[in-house]
Scaffold this active site. Structure first.
Site, PDB file in Angstrom:
ATOM      1  N   ARG A 153       0.852  -1.180   0.000  1.00 15.18           N
ATOM      2  CA  ARG A 153       0.000   0.000   0.000  1.00 15.18           C
ATOM      3  C   ARG A 153       0.898   1.243   0.000  1.00 15.18           C
ATOM      4  NH1 ARG A 153      -3.135  -3.212  -1.290  1.00 15.18           N
ATOM      5  NH2 ARG A 153      -5.154  -3.794  -0.376  1.00 15.18           N
ATOM      6  N   GLU A 184      -3.215   8.001  -5.910  1.00 15.30           N
ATOM      7  CA  GLU A 184      -3.268   7.360  -7.224  1.00 15.30           C
ATOM      8  C   GLU A 184      -4.468   7.838  -8.024  1.00 15.30           C
ATOM      9  OE1 GLU A 184      -1.112   3.193  -5.779  1.00 15.30           O
ATOM     10  OE2 GLU A 184      -3.257   3.207  -6.211  1.00 15.30           O
ATOM     11  N   HIS A 191       0.463   0.717 -10.606  1.00 14.06           N
ATOM     12  CA  HIS A 191      -0.506  -0.124  -9.896  1.00 14.06           C
ATOM     13  C   HIS A 191      -1.083  -1.193 -10.835  1.00 14.06           C
ATOM     14  CE1 HIS A 191      -3.199  -0.142  -6.104  1.00 14.06           C
ATOM     15  NE2 HIS A 191      -3.105  -1.362  -6.610  1.00 14.06           N
TER      16      HIS A 191
END
Length: 316
Positions: A236, A265, A284
């Protein structure tokens, strides 16, 4: 029963099928949903499925027909679970669908640092090897992984998978975990967090994000690491203090930072980790192999089907 998918694009940009889910109810799939459109789109739905679209307490309270929320991810912090439980709404997630894909990305990032394969492929296209006076050509340091100490913080499914790959590279694996050493893969040595910081050549983060682990990697913890450590975060984004890591990259205390996640993000354009020459960041996508997304889709359908038969699974 109406099923509304609020943000289906990340799971299925077009190479998978929603057909199995459509067999379970009246399905409507939106690629993305702005916060202002949630109530309009989900108002008549008994089942709402979301990936990153937030369903807070006020939103949940405003959807009187809602009986089930399916999260298209393992983490479910986008849902006010307490409010859902208060209203008798089932919430499910998708555990363990991307374990091997994320573990694979850890080593893709690490090998980018140690072997620089992309760099050499690019340089060869420019003629670097063709113009070499020797049979070989290199302009970076190259590192063998065997015998290096690989520290893992968090030994859930992904942490264990990463440990097994590191052992296959003949690395010494250190783990900081709440699990007993007997519960860890054979060959993994359980250590204190200070020992892990002190001894590891490479540190990979696989712990959950909690108030206790937010900014786990900061100026203080970095100061306890080896000079030239390689830091990897596929867990994370907020596990690290990005400013402190950027400063450690600048000073050389951290040799390289590898990540598939950031604190915001998509990231802000002035995030210093995006432009550091010793930072290797993917957007990601470690979870997004077609194989992992297929598993995710199959589990999501199974979760809904189990709910409809009165035996919900993967309830959070």
């Amino acid at each position: 029963m109406k099923i509304t998918v609020l943000d289906g694009h990340a799971l299925n940009p077009g190479d998978l099928s929603w057909e199995d889910l459509a067999q379970l109810g009246q399905l409507v799939v939106y690629q993305r949903t702005d916060p202002a459109d949630i109530l309009t789109r989900a108002q008549d739905s008994e089942i709402v499925i979301t990936n990153k679209t937030v369903l807070d307490a006020q939103t949940i309270a405003s959807l009187p027909k809602l009986k089930y929320i399916g999260v298209l991810a393992t983490g479910y912090n986008v849902i006010d679970v307490e409010e859902a439980h208060k209203r008798g709404i089932i919430v499910t997630n998708i555990p363990s669908y991307s374990t091997m894909s994320v573990a694979q990305r850890v080593f893709a990032l690490l090998l980018t640092v140690t072997d620089r394969t992309e760099h050499y492929a690019i340089e060869n296209r420019k003629g670097a090897w063709t113009n070499s006076v020797d049979f070989c050509w290199w302009d970076t340091s190259l590192t063998e992984l065997a015998s290096k100490k690989f520290g893992i913080i968090g030994m859930g499914n992904i942490g264990k998978a990463v440990a097994k790959i590191a052992l296959a590279f003949d690395m010494e694996v250190l783990a900081y975990s709440s699990k007993k050493e007997s519960e860890l893969p054979i060959g993994v040595r359980k250590v204190s967090l200070n020992e892990l910081y002190r001894d590891s050549d490479i540190i990979s983060l696989h712990c959950p994000l909690t108030p206790a682990t937010k900014d786990l990697i900061n100026k203080d913890s970095i100061s306890r690491m080896k000079d030239g450590v390689i830091l990897i975060n596929t867990g994370r984004g907020p596990l690290i203090n990005e400013k402190d890591v950027a400063e450690a990259l600048e000073s050389g205390k951290i040799k390289a930072f590898c990540a598939d996640v950031l604190s915001t993000e998509p990231p802000v354009s002035d995030n210093p980790l995006l432009t550091s020459p010793n930072s290797y960041i993917t957007p990601h996508t470690a979870w997004a192999t077609k194989e992992a997304r297929t598993r995710l889709m199959n589990i999501a359908v199974s979760n809904v089907a189990s709910f409809l038969t009165g035996s919900p699974q993967n309830v959070v």
